[in-house]
Design an enzyme around this catalytic site. Structure first.
Site, PDB file in Angstrom:
ATOM      1  N   GLY A 172       0.823  -1.215   0.000  1.00  0.00           N
ATOM      2  CA  GLY A 172       0.000   0.000   0.000  1.00  0.00           C
ATOM      3  C   GLY A 172       0.849   1.253   0.000  1.00  0.00           C
ATOM      4  O   GLY A 172       1.704   1.476  -0.848  1.00  0.00           O
ATOM      5  N   GLY A 173       0.581   2.094   1.007  1.00  0.00           N
ATOM      6  CA  GLY A 173       1.292   3.360   1.122  1.00  0.00           C
ATOM      7  C   GLY A 173       2.797   3.181   1.218  1.00  0.00           C
ATOM      8  O   GLY A 173       3.564   4.071   0.843  1.00  0.00           O
ATOM      9  N   GLY A 407      14.574  10.829 -35.236  1.00  0.00           N
ATOM     10  CA  GLY A 407      14.262  11.228 -33.865  1.00  0.00           C
ATOM     11  C   GLY A 407      15.398  10.926 -32.906  1.00  0.00           C
ATOM     12  O   GLY A 407      15.635  11.673 -31.955  1.00  0.00           O
ATOM     13  N   ALA A 408      16.109   9.846 -33.151  1.00  0.00           N
ATOM     14  CA  ALA A 408      17.185   9.475 -32.224  1.00  0.00           C
ATOM     15  C   ALA A 408      18.254  10.549 -32.208  1.00  0.00           C
ATOM     16  O   ALA A 408      18.831  10.856 -31.170  1.00  0.00           O
ATOM     17  CB  ALA A 408      17.778   8.132 -32.613  1.00  0.00           C
TER      18      ALA A 408
HETATM   19  C1  HXC Z   1      -1.809  -3.524  11.533  1.00  0.00           C
HETATM   20  C2  HXC Z   1      -0.482  -5.257  10.835  1.00  0.00           C
HETATM   21  C3  HXC Z   1      -0.687  -4.902   9.489  1.00  0.00           C
HETATM   22  C4  HXC Z   1      -1.504  -3.750   9.226  1.00  0.00           C
HETATM   23  C5  HXC Z   1       0.622  -6.582   9.545  1.00  0.00           C
HETATM   24  N1  HXC Z   1       0.330  -6.314  10.809  1.00  0.00           N
HETATM   25  N2  HXC Z   1       0.017  -5.736   8.697  1.00  0.00           N
HETATM   26  N3  HXC Z   1      -1.035  -4.580  11.843  1.00  0.00           N
HETATM   27  N4  HXC Z   1      -2.031  -3.098  10.283  1.00  0.00           N
HETATM   28  N5  HXC Z   1      -1.684  -3.288   7.982  1.00  0.00           N
HETATM   29  C6  HXC Z   1       0.826  -6.974  12.025  1.00  0.00           C
HETATM   30  C7  HXC Z   1       0.300  -8.381  12.183  1.00  0.00           C
HETATM   31  O1  HXC Z   1      -0.920  -8.374  12.851  1.00  0.00           O
HETATM   32  C8  HXC Z   1       1.411  -9.022  13.022  1.00  0.00           C
HETATM   33  O2  HXC Z   1       1.257  -8.607  14.369  1.00  0.00           O
HETATM   34  C9  HXC Z   1       2.663  -8.337  12.533  1.00  0.00           C
HETATM   35  O3  HXC Z   1       2.238  -7.124  11.900  1.00  0.00           O
HETATM   36  C10 HXC Z   1       3.412  -9.163  11.512  1.00  0.00           C
HETATM   37  O4  HXC Z   1       2.504  -9.542  10.466  1.00  0.00           O
HETATM   38  P1  HXC Z   1       2.403 -11.046   9.914  1.00  0.00           P
HETATM   39  O5  HXC Z   1       1.200 -11.110   9.047  1.00  0.00           O
HETATM   40  O6  HXC Z   1       2.512 -12.001  11.057  1.00  0.00           O
HETATM   41  O7  HXC Z   1       3.745 -11.164   9.085  1.00  0.00           O
HETATM   42  P2  HXC Z   1       3.991 -11.825   7.669  1.00  0.00           P
HETATM   43  O8  HXC Z   1       3.401 -13.196   7.641  1.00  0.00           O
HETATM   44  O9  HXC Z   1       5.436 -11.691   7.408  1.00  0.00           O
HETATM   45  O10 HXC Z   1       3.156 -10.920   6.615  1.00  0.00           O
HETATM   46  C11 HXC Z   1       3.431  -9.572   6.487  1.00  0.00           C
HETATM   47  C12 HXC Z   1       2.418  -8.907   5.534  1.00  0.00           C
HETATM   48  C13 HXC Z   1       0.974  -9.197   5.994  1.00  0.00           C
HETATM   49  C14 HXC Z   1       2.636  -9.414   4.094  1.00  0.00           C
HETATM   50  C15 HXC Z   1       2.730  -7.399   5.530  1.00  0.00           C
HETATM   51  O11 HXC Z   1       0.889  -8.938   7.402  1.00  0.00           O
HETATM   52  C16 HXC Z   1      -0.041  -8.377   5.270  1.00  0.00           C
HETATM   53  O12 HXC Z   1      -0.419  -8.683   4.133  1.00  0.00           O
HETATM   54  N6  HXC Z   1      -0.482  -7.296   5.929  1.00  0.00           N
HETATM   55  C17 HXC Z   1      -1.526  -6.426   5.368  1.00  0.00           C
HETATM   56  C18 HXC Z   1      -1.007  -5.593   4.235  1.00  0.00           C
HETATM   57  C19 HXC Z   1      -1.984  -4.576   3.786  1.00  0.00           C
HETATM   58  O13 HXC Z   1      -2.917  -4.896   3.081  1.00  0.00           O
HETATM   59  N7  HXC Z   1      -1.824  -3.377   4.320  1.00  0.00           N
HETATM   60  C20 HXC Z   1      -2.742  -2.251   4.154  1.00  0.00           C
HETATM   61  C21 HXC Z   1      -2.326  -1.527   2.918  1.00  0.00           C
HETATM   62  S1  HXC Z   1      -3.430  -0.245   2.569  1.00  0.00           S
HETATM   63  P3  HXC Z   1       1.767  -9.478  15.605  1.00  0.00           P
HETATM   64  O14 HXC Z   1       1.203  -8.812  16.796  1.00  0.00           O
HETATM   65  O15 HXC Z   1       1.256 -10.879  15.382  1.00  0.00           O
HETATM   66  O16 HXC Z   1       3.258  -9.421  15.575  1.00  0.00           O
HETATM   67  C22 HXC Z   1      -2.514   1.114   2.692  1.00  0.00           C
HETATM   68  C23 HXC Z   1      -3.270   2.357   2.343  1.00  0.00           C
HETATM   69  C24 HXC Z   1      -2.356   3.502   2.018  1.00  0.00           C
HETATM   70  O17 HXC Z   1      -1.385   1.093   3.011  1.00  0.00           O
HETATM   71  C25 HXC Z   1      -2.670   4.035   0.699  1.00  0.00           C
HETATM   72  C26 HXC Z   1      -1.855   5.249   0.397  1.00  0.00           C
HETATM   73  C27 HXC Z   1      -1.985   5.680  -1.028  1.00  0.00           C
END
Ligand code: HXC
Length: 517
Positions: A172-173, A407-408
């Site tokens: 995402g962001g 053009g090049a």
């Molecule tokens: C809160 C989050 C989180 C999120 C992960 N965690 N993503 N907490 N908000 N977006 C937390 C998990 O709960 C976990 O907490 C710890 O981080 C590690 O995550 P895991 O899933 O256990 O790790 P992993 O298996 O390595 O996977 C990592 C990951 C996955 C690929 C990043 O967590 C994931 O897909 N997260 C969501 C990604 C996403 O969709 N994000 C939002 C994007 S939207 P604990 O407590 O267990 O350690 C966005 C909008 C902005 O960003 C737009 C701007 C233009």
């Protein structure tokens, strides 16, 4: 010995707690994935002992509101300043052990603080990213936090170098801030960059795809062109930051560092005189010309696997930092297509905003013809390159090694786009079209009427080549400044860089231009 003041002991305990991030279990998990922690990464990147942390005790508002006594100090990012080769850099490193390094309001505050300090002090800002994107629990506060960062990325662009190293997931962001910066470095099989991850894609479209195939380094280096450099591991990725920054000034009002080295500025390499095949349809490797002309071992190619028909990269020539732009005739004959235009444009503009002189090597039959390119907007994309070269006020030196057709010729740093010194090698062919294409149009009726049209075409093409496809026609009308032996190129470029060192070419005042995007 007197007892330690309890307040000092408390500070030590607090500092130790901050260093623990999300706790030893999560640190172990991070290490088990072959990943270092945020602080370990900072230590690897910076000159030893130069890091000074800022705001280590900041916590998330979620932690503040929680009834739990658990508070994660630092809120998932380590920020501060330090040095690289003795020069100040500002840095932020996301800590995946705290809420997956996700962006919260306070994490954004910390990142923006070092960005502002970097701007005010004219120093590069480096981000080490490892994050799940916006912290879901913080809702709009996390989104607003990203907006604060994006606005700074855009406003500080061209003032201080901004670099992102992707060291884990960047969703995402977490992908958009790097996309606004000067350089993105990825780690093979470890970093992933996407706006919407595999799970979202599956939910929305039903498509099943793994993270590596969606946004791994191989994709962003060779297919999307989003990333600029990739490394086998974290250590090598951080080494690339140090290497890249050595070519750049700390800000847009400084010149890049001049670093003399042992390579003889007067070195003449005879192999260059034999590089261009006599048959103009035979390819050769432009990388070889570049490596031979620049100071030995200094060429840092950027985006080497994407749009390989174009070459861009930083190098030193006689100790001067330069940006190299070129065609690779060994790939698609060095033709300019949409991706090559985008690749060269962005690089030319980066060099221009950081006062890095441009050295362009030209060998291209022109823009790639065809419906796909026309419908894809080659006019718009090619115009960017024209715009970038015309706009650039840094010293510009051009060497036409062979084909500069149509053009090049014009687009690739031609003299009247404002190039300061233009050289041609004796093998240069500067013409509107290649000889075959030209005679097919100019002598269509004569060829059709001939008893042997093929022989007639061949004969006419030969005559055309002798008359027009050489550098003397262009030199006689002032379109190139001189014709040089290829082996002289290094010395000639070094002399030009010295002569152009104090170039002053202010642009007319305006708010900003309107580059076709
Ligand atoms: C809160 C989050 C989180 C999120 C992960 N965690 N993503 N907490 N908000 N977006 C937390 C998990 O709960 C976990 O907490 C710890 O981080 C590690 O995550 P895991 O899933 O256990 O790790 P992993 O298996 O390595 O996977 C990592 C990951 C996955 C690929 C990043 O967590 C994931 O897909 N997260 C969501 C990604 C996403 O969709 N994000 C939002 C994007 S939207 P604990 O407590 O267990 O350690 C966005 C909008 C902005 O960003 C737009 C701007 C233009």
């Amino acid at each position: 010995m007197s007892e330690e003041d309890p307040r000092i002991l408390e500070l030590r305990a607090m500092r130790a707690k901050a260093r623990e991030g999300g706790g030893t279990d999560r640190i172990q998990k991070q290490h088990a994935k072959g990943k270092a922690t945020a602080r370990e990464r900072i230590e690897t990147l910076l000159d030893p002992g130069t890091f000074n942390e800022l705001e280590p005790f900041i916590t998330s508002h979620l932690d503040d509101m929680s009834l739990s006594t658990q508070k994660y100090l630092g809120d998932g990012v380590v920020t501060g300043y330090g040095q690289i080769e003795g020069r100040i850099v500002y840095i932020y490193a996301q800590d995946f052990t705290i809420y997956g390094g996700t962006l919260s309001e306070m994490q954004s505050h910390k990142i923006c603080h070092v960005m502002d300090l970097a701007l005010r002090n004219g120093a590069p800002c480096v981000g080490l990213l490892d994050s799940g994107g916006a912290r879901i629990q913080e809702g709009v506060k996390a989104l607003g936090g990203y907006a604060e960062i994006f606005r700074r990325n855009a406003q500080y662009s061209g003032v201080i170098p901004q670099i992102s190293v992707m060291l884990g997931p960047c969703a995402g962001g977490a992908a958009y801030s790097p996309a606004l910066q000067d350089l993105i470095i990825m780690v093979e099989k470890q970093s992933f960059m996407f706006l919407t991850g595999p799970e979202v894609i599956k939910a929305v479209t039903g498509e099943v795809i793994d993270a590596e195939s969606l946004g791994g380094s191989a994709i962003h280096m060779a297919v999307s062109g989003v990333a600029h450099l990739a490394a086998k591991d974290e250590h090598a990725a951080l080494g690339l930051v140090r290497k890249f920054l050595a070519y750049l000034p700390s800000n847009n009002v400084e010149n890049p560092p001049f670093l003399p080295n042992s390579d003889d500025p007067a070195r003449m390499d005879e192999s260059l005189n034999r590089l261009i095949p006599v048959d103009p349809s035979e390819p050769y490797v432009m990388h070889q010309a570049i490596e031979t002309v620049v100071d030995k071992g200094t060429f840092l190619e950027i985006q080497p696997a994407w749009a390989r028909n174009a070459i861009v990269g930083l190098a030193r020539i006689g100790g001067h930092s330069v940006g190299i732009v070129a065609q690779e005739p060994a790939v698609m004959a060095g033709v300019i297509d949409i991706d090559a235009s985008d690749k060269m444009t962005r690089f030319v503009r980066m060099c221009d905003c950081f006062n890095v002189p441009l050295v362009t090597f030209v060998d291209s039959p022109g823009f790639l013809p065809g419906i796909a390119q026309e419908h894809g907007g080659i006019i718009r994309h090619g115009a960017k390159l024209l715009y970038a070269y015309s706009e650039a006020t840094v010293p510009k030196i051009c060497i036409i090694t062979r084909k500069a057709y149509g053009g090049a010729y014009v687009v690739m740093s031609s003299k009247y786009l404002g190039t300061d010194v233009t050289y041609a090698w004796p093998s240069a062919e500067i013409a509107v079209l290649g000889s075959e294409g030209a005679v097919n149009i100019l002598f269509k009726k004569q060829i059709e009427a001939a008893s042997d049209p093929a022989a007639e075409r061949k004969q006419l093409a030969q005559e055309y080549r002798e008359k027009f496809n050489n550098p003397y026609q262009a030199a006689s009308t002032g379109y190139v400044d001189d014709i040089i032996e290829p082996r002289e190129t290094r010395a000639k470029v070094i002399a030009a860089l010295s002569a152009l060192h104090d170039k002053y070419a202010p642009a007319p005042p305006r708010k900003h231009g309107n580059i076709p995007v």
